[in-house]
Design a protein around this motif. Sequence first.
Motif, short mmCIF file in Angstrom:
data_model
loop_
_atom_site.label_atom_id
_atom_site.label_comp_id
_atom_site.label_asym_id
_atom_site.label_seq_id
_atom_site.Cartn_x
_atom_site.Cartn_y
_atom_site.Cartn_z
N ALA A 129 -9.01 13.58 -3.84
CA ALA A 129 -8.34 14.03 -2.52
C ALA A 129 -8.95 14.74 -1.75
O ALA A 129 -8.87 14.68 -0.41
CB ALA A 129 -6.95 14.84 -3.08
N GLU A 130 -10.09 15.56 -2.04
CA GLU A 130 -10.73 16.48 -1.35
C GLU A 130 -11.74 15.40 -0.23
O GLU A 130 -12.15 16.00 0.69
CB GLU A 130 -11.54 17.39 -2.14
N LYS A 131 -12.16 14.29 -0.99
CA LYS A 131 -13.06 13.44 -0.34
C LYS A 131 -12.23 12.37 0.72
O LYS A 131 -12.96 11.82 1.38
CB LYS A 131 -13.96 12.64 -1.22
N HIS A 132 -11.01 12.32 0.31
CA HIS A 132 -10.40 11.31 1.11
C HIS A 132 -8.83 12.08 1.75
O HIS A 132 -7.93 11.95 1.10
CB HIS A 132 -9.69 10.07 0.10
N PRO A 133 -9.08 12.55 2.91
CA PRO A 133 -7.89 13.44 3.54
C PRO A 133 -6.90 12.46 3.89
O PRO A 133 -7.06 11.36 4.14
CB PRO A 133 -8.66 13.95 4.97
N PRO A 134 -5.74 12.80 3.99
CA PRO A 134 -4.46 12.12 4.29
C PRO A 134 -4.61 11.39 5.65
O PRO A 134 -5.18 11.98 6.60
CB PRO A 134 -3.50 12.88 4.12
N ARG A 135 -4.08 10.31 5.96
CA ARG A 135 -4.12 9.83 7.24
C ARG A 135 -2.75 9.10 7.35
O ARG A 135 -2.00 8.73 6.37
CB ARG A 135 -5.10 8.66 7.32
N ALA A 136 -2.27 8.91 8.69
CA ALA A 136 -1.05 8.48 9.01
C ALA A 136 -1.02 6.86 8.37
O ALA A 136 -1.89 6.16 8.31
CB ALA A 136 -0.89 8.16 10.28
N THR A 137 0.44 6.58 8.23
CA THR A 137 0.65 4.94 7.39
C THR A 137 1.38 4.24 8.36
O THR A 137 2.34 5.01 9.11
CB THR A 137 1.41 5.27 6.17
N ASP A 138 1.02 3.22 8.80
CA ASP A 138 1.77 2.14 9.85
C ASP A 138 2.57 1.58 8.62
O ASP A 138 2.44 0.74 8.04
CB ASP A 138 0.83 1.35 10.05
N LEU A 139 4.19 2.08 8.66
CA LEU A 139 5.14 1.55 8.06
C LEU A 139 5.46 0.28 7.98
O LEU A 139 5.99 -0.56 7.03
CB LEU A 139 6.20 2.46 7.99
N LYS A 140 5.37 -0.27 9.35
CA LYS A 140 5.65 -1.96 9.48
C LYS A 140 4.64 -2.69 8.79
O LYS A 140 5.00 -3.63 8.17
CB LYS A 140 5.68 -1.98 10.97
N LYS A 141 3.46 -2.17 8.98
CA LYS A 141 2.23 -3.11 8.48
C LYS A 141 2.33 -2.87 6.63
O LYS A 141 2.22 -3.80 6.07
CB LYS A 141 1.00 -2.54 8.77
N LEU A 142 2.85 -1.63 6.26
CA LEU A 142 3.16 -1.55 4.67
C LEU A 142 4.29 -2.36 4.49
O LEU A 142 4.23 -3.03 3.43
CB LEU A 142 3.09 -0.16 4.32
N SER A 143 5.03 -2.51 5.05
CA SER A 143 6.36 -3.21 4.76
C SER A 143 6.04 -4.71 4.68
O SER A 143 6.25 -5.38 3.70
CB SER A 143 7.61 -2.99 5.76
N ARG A 144 5.20 -5.19 5.70
CA ARG A 144 4.69 -6.57 5.55
C ARG A 144 3.82 -6.90 4.31
O ARG A 144 4.14 -7.97 3.58
CB ARG A 144 4.13 -7.00 7.09
N ARG A 145 3.26 -6.15 4.15
CA ARG A 145 2.25 -6.23 3.06
C ARG A 145 2.77 -6.37 1.84
O ARG A 145 2.47 -6.82 0.87
CB ARG A 145 1.00 -4.98 2.83
N LEU A 146 4.01 -5.38 1.76
CA LEU A 146 4.80 -5.29 0.23
C LEU A 146 5.79 -6.59 0.24
O LEU A 146 6.55 -6.80 -0.73
CB LEU A 146 5.63 -4.37 0.28
N GLY A 147 5.72 -7.39 1.35
CA GLY A 147 6.88 -8.45 1.42
C GLY A 147 8.35 -8.25 1.49
O GLY A 147 8.94 -8.74 1.14
N ARG A 148 8.38 -6.98 2.39
CA ARG A 148 10.05 -6.72 2.39
C ARG A 148 10.42 -7.04 3.78
O ARG A 148 9.90 -6.75 4.78
CB ARG A 148 9.97 -5.24 2.33
#
Length: 84
Positions: free
Chosen positions: A65-84
């Motif tokens: 977690a210290e090496k990978h800071p949080p970043r914004a998530t594109d919810l539309k892209k994530l939803s397509r990736r999950l097939g919803r």
Amino acid sequence: MPTVKTIGSSGQIALGKEYAGRHVLIDEVERGVWIVKLGDFIPDNERWLHQPRVKADLDEAIAWAEKHPPRATDLKKLSRRLGR
């Protein structure tokens, strides 16, 4: 250095403001004889976090977690990736 203290009517002994808010372990070695030790103590419901395997996993996750800071998530892209 020994100090004489008086136990108040509520059963409390004041150890001094420098110890305010700190945790102490009180060991009654015999009736009326106590050993008081200052320290940090692990609550029973958190003790499992200090088992070697769990602690190693947590240390690894924290390092990641210290090496990978949080970043914004594109919810539309994530939803397509999950097939919803």
